[in-house]
Design a protein around this motif. Structure first.
Motif, PDB file in Angstrom:
ATOM      1  N   PRO A  98      73.134  35.243  48.188  1.00  0.00           N
ATOM      2  CA  PRO A  98      73.829  36.532  48.999  1.00  0.00           C
ATOM      3  C   PRO A  98      73.952  37.499  48.196  1.00  0.00           C
ATOM      4  N   LEU A  99      74.211  38.644  48.573  1.00  0.00           N
ATOM      5  CA  LEU A  99      74.376  40.030  47.537  1.00  0.00           C
ATOM      6  C   LEU A  99      75.563  39.916  46.949  1.00  0.00           C
ATOM      7  N   LYS A 100      76.568  39.317  47.383  1.00  0.00           N
ATOM      8  CA  LYS A 100      78.001  39.309  46.472  1.00  0.00           C
ATOM      9  C   LYS A 100      77.831  38.432  45.442  1.00  0.00           C
ATOM     10  N   ASP A 101      76.682  37.682  45.340  1.00  0.00           N
ATOM     11  CA  ASP A 101      76.655  36.578  44.230  1.00  0.00           C
ATOM     12  C   ASP A 101      75.310  37.069  43.358  1.00  0.00           C
ATOM     13  N   ARG A 102      74.857  38.196  43.660  1.00  0.00           N
ATOM     14  CA  ARG A 102      73.456  38.572  42.875  1.00  0.00           C
ATOM     15  C   ARG A 102      73.826  39.188  41.514  1.00  0.00           C
ATOM     16  N   GLU A 103      72.971  39.001  40.552  1.00  0.00           N
ATOM     17  CA  GLU A 103      73.036  40.116  39.485  1.00  0.00           C
ATOM     18  C   GLU A 103      72.259  41.039  39.551  1.00  0.00           C
ATOM     19  N   PRO A 104      72.834  42.252  39.507  1.00  0.00           N
ATOM     20  CA  PRO A 104      72.096  43.601  39.956  1.00  0.00           C
ATOM     21  C   PRO A 104      71.050  43.675  38.726  1.00  0.00           C
ATOM     22  N   GLY A 105      70.060  44.155  39.135  1.00  0.00           N
ATOM     23  CA  GLY A 105      68.706  44.468  38.388  1.00  0.00           C
ATOM     24  C   GLY A 105      67.739  43.368  38.492  1.00  0.00           C
ATOM     25  N   GLN A 106      66.839  43.459  37.670  1.00  0.00           N
ATOM     26  CA  GLN A 106      65.576  42.685  37.581  1.00  0.00           C
ATOM     27  C   GLN A 106      64.680  42.848  38.650  1.00  0.00           C
ATOM     28  N   LEU A 107      64.979  43.623  39.793  1.00  0.00           N
ATOM     29  CA  LEU A 107      64.035  43.785  40.635  1.00  0.00           C
ATOM     30  C   LEU A 107      62.828  44.572  40.726  1.00  0.00           C
ATOM     31  N   GLY A 108      62.852  45.650  39.713  1.00  0.00           N
ATOM     32  CA  GLY A 108      62.090  46.651  39.623  1.00  0.00           C
ATOM     33  C   GLY A 108      60.628  46.058  39.500  1.00  0.00           C
ATOM     34  N   LEU A 109      60.490  45.269  38.348  1.00  0.00           N
ATOM     35  CA  LEU A 109      59.061  44.720  37.907  1.00  0.00           C
ATOM     36  C   LEU A 109      58.588  44.129  39.219  1.00  0.00           C
ATOM     37  N   TYR A 110      59.540  43.149  39.700  1.00  0.00           N
ATOM     38  CA  TYR A 110      59.182  42.167  40.990  1.00  0.00           C
ATOM     39  C   TYR A 110      58.459  43.084  41.842  1.00  0.00           C
ATOM     40  N   LEU A 111      59.199  44.126  42.358  1.00  0.00           N
ATOM     41  CA  LEU A 111      58.601  44.954  43.417  1.00  0.00           C
ATOM     42  C   LEU A 111      57.428  45.636  42.974  1.00  0.00           C
ATOM     43  N   ALA A 112      57.297  45.955  41.562  1.00  0.00           N
ATOM     44  CA  ALA A 112      55.943  46.767  41.292  1.00  0.00           C
ATOM     45  C   ALA A 112      54.917  45.725  41.379  1.00  0.00           C
ATOM     46  N   ARG A 113      55.212  44.610  40.793  1.00  0.00           N
ATOM     47  CA  ARG A 113      54.064  43.420  41.030  1.00  0.00           C
ATOM     48  C   ARG A 113      53.496  43.076  42.557  1.00  0.00           C
ATOM     49  N   HIS A 114      54.559  43.285  43.505  1.00  0.00           N
ATOM     50  CA  HIS A 114      54.223  42.679  44.636  1.00  0.00           C
ATOM     51  C   HIS A 114      53.711  44.180  45.446  1.00  0.00           C
ATOM     52  N   ALA A 115      54.100  45.324  45.060  1.00  0.00           N
ATOM     53  CA  ALA A 115      53.622  46.524  45.947  1.00  0.00           C
ATOM     54  C   ALA A 115      51.959  46.657  45.607  1.00  0.00           C
ATOM     55  N   VAL A 116      51.408  46.425  44.410  1.00  0.00           N
ATOM     56  CA  VAL A 116      49.899  46.564  44.172  1.00  0.00           C
ATOM     57  C   VAL A 116      48.927  45.511  44.592  1.00  0.00           C
ATOM     58  N   ASP A 117      47.738  45.907  44.548  1.00  0.00           N
ATOM     59  CA  ASP A 117      46.734  45.032  45.041  1.00  0.00           C
ATOM     60  C   ASP A 117      46.060  44.727  43.856  1.00  0.00           C
ATOM     61  N   ALA A 118      46.300  45.125  42.868  1.00  0.00           N
ATOM     62  CA  ALA A 118      45.538  44.529  41.368  1.00  0.00           C
ATOM     63  C   ALA A 118      46.335  45.157  40.377  1.00  0.00           C
ATOM     64  N   ALA A 119      46.515  44.310  39.086  1.00  0.00           N
ATOM     65  CA  ALA A 119      47.166  44.875  37.857  1.00  0.00           C
ATOM     66  C   ALA A 119      46.892  44.192  36.827  1.00  0.00           C
ATOM     67  N   SER A 120      46.573  45.058  35.676  1.00  0.00           N
ATOM     68  CA  SER A 120      46.548  44.239  34.503  1.00  0.00           C
ATOM     69  C   SER A 120      47.218  45.049  33.235  1.00  0.00           C
ATOM     70  N   HIS A 121      47.251  44.376  32.213  1.00  0.00           N
ATOM     71  CA  HIS A 121      47.899  44.848  30.947  1.00  0.00           C
ATOM     72  C   HIS A 121      47.207  44.666  29.674  1.00  0.00           C
ATOM     73  N   GLU A 122      47.046  45.529  28.792  1.00  0.00           N
ATOM     74  CA  GLU A 122      46.323  45.230  27.430  1.00  0.00           C
ATOM     75  C   GLU A 122      47.360  46.214  26.490  1.00  0.00           C
ATOM     76  N   TYR A 123      47.486  45.384  25.284  1.00  0.00           N
ATOM     77  CA  TYR A 123      48.019  46.039  24.150  1.00  0.00           C
ATOM     78  C   TYR A 123      47.119  46.320  23.117  1.00  0.00           C
ATOM     79  N   ALA A 124      46.554  47.678  22.829  1.00  0.00           N
ATOM     80  CA  ALA A 124      45.654  47.847  21.848  1.00  0.00           C
ATOM     81  C   ALA A 124      45.806  49.077  21.006  1.00  0.00           C
ATOM     82  N   ARG A 125      45.539  49.323  20.030  1.00  0.00           N
ATOM     83  CA  ARG A 125      45.751  50.560  19.146  1.00  0.00           C
ATOM     84  C   ARG A 125      47.269  51.115  19.171  1.00  0.00           C
ATOM     85  N   GLY A 126      48.056  50.225  19.183  1.00  0.00           N
ATOM     86  CA  GLY A 126      49.171  50.643  19.153  1.00  0.00           C
ATOM     87  C   GLY A 126      50.086  51.001  20.650  1.00  0.00           C
ATOM     88  N   ALA A 127      49.386  50.817  21.798  1.00  0.00           N
ATOM     89  CA  ALA A 127      49.870  51.175  22.678  1.00  0.00           C
ATOM     90  C   ALA A 127      49.859  50.211  23.857  1.00  0.00           C
TER      91      ALA A 127
END
Lengths: 155, 106
Positions: A98-127
């Motif tokens: 329940p909300l009264k026992d939640r830690e605020p936060g940590q929801l942003g990237l969870y929402l991002a992952r669930h909002a898109v149809d495809a996703a990928s990440h790479e780290y290259a050339r310092g970025a």
């Protein structure tokens, strides 16, 4: 393809929103798809600003590029913070609490992952390059935000 | 991208109207109203979302924060949330802690 570079500050979100809205309009996304693109882009951008670079820092920048395709929209955020894959980050552990026992936060990237149809990440050339896609006509019949997690084919 | 917020107290109910977009930039406005509402020790918190067009995790975080600033038995009612806003709230499991309503409660 269009590109924008903004300072790594929360206030730049307005420019980021205008960028994703332009892509959504060009691609003819539905209101729900447009919302999902805006949501994922905001969550990824704000995470870079506040956790990637560490705090609002005007000296740092985020470059965003994207394009409308036959299927929908792809969008890529590029930052030079420490290597971090936002699509592999641990999700919130307390979604059943329940909300009264939640830690605020940590929801942003969870929402991002669930909002898109495809996703990928790479780290290259310092970025970090975090790429998302929202496709037309992919929403589930019951209207839930569909799960992402597939690799994006660079279109 | 703006958010207008108003707080009104009706007996033991705090009503916060959210008009616009609730995102990382505007969330502090909601936090400010929630802190003011908490000072009244309401038994019920009503969030009027009939004119709320957008909600991101920044708004969800403030909703958790607002709930935790209030007593454990506070009843939270979300009024008039649109389809996408409702989806976001359900996706993170908040629906078990709030009541959705189409109309403003009595």
């Amino acid at each position: 393809m269009i590109t924008i570079t903004v300072p790594a500050v929360t206030e730049a979100l307005e420019q980021v929103n205008a960028f994703s809205a332009r892509l959504a309009t060009t691609a003819g996304l539905s209101p729900c798809e447009t919302y999902r693109l805006r949501l994922a882009t905001e969550e990824l951008f704000v995470n870079i600003v506040r956790h990637g670079y560490g705090a609002d820092r005007t000296a740092d920048q985020v470059t965003i590029e994207g394009d409308a395709t036959e299927r929908g929209v792809w969008l890529r955020l590029i930052d030079t913070a420490a290597p971090f894959d936002p699509f592999q980050a641990a999700g919130p552990a307390d979604l059943d609490l329940p909300l009264k026992d939640r830690e605020p936060g940590q929801l942003g990237l969870y929402l991002a992952r669930h909002a898109v149809d495809a996703a990928s990440h790479e780290y290259a050339r310092g970025a970090n390059r975090s790429t998302i896609a929202v496709f037309r006509g992919q929403s589930d019949a019951d209207g839930r935000i569909p799960h992402g997690g597939h690799d994006v084919n660079r279109e | 991208m703006t958010l207008d917020t108003t707080l009104s107290m009706r007996e033991n109910t705090a009503v916060i109207a959210l008009n616009g977009d609730l995102d990382a930039v505007t969330a502090p406005l909601f936090q400010n109203q929630a802190e003011r509402a908490a000072l009244h020790r309401p038994e019920r918190l009503v969030l009027d979302m009939r004119e709320l067009g957008y909600l991101s995790s920044a708004g969800l975080r403030q909703l958790v924060y607002a709930r935790q600033k209030m007593d454990d038995d506070v009843h939270v009612v979300l009024v008039g949330a649109n389809e996408q806003v409702t989806q976001v709230i359900r996706l993170v499991g908040f629906e078990q802690s709030v009541t959705f309503s189409d109309d403003m409660p009595e």
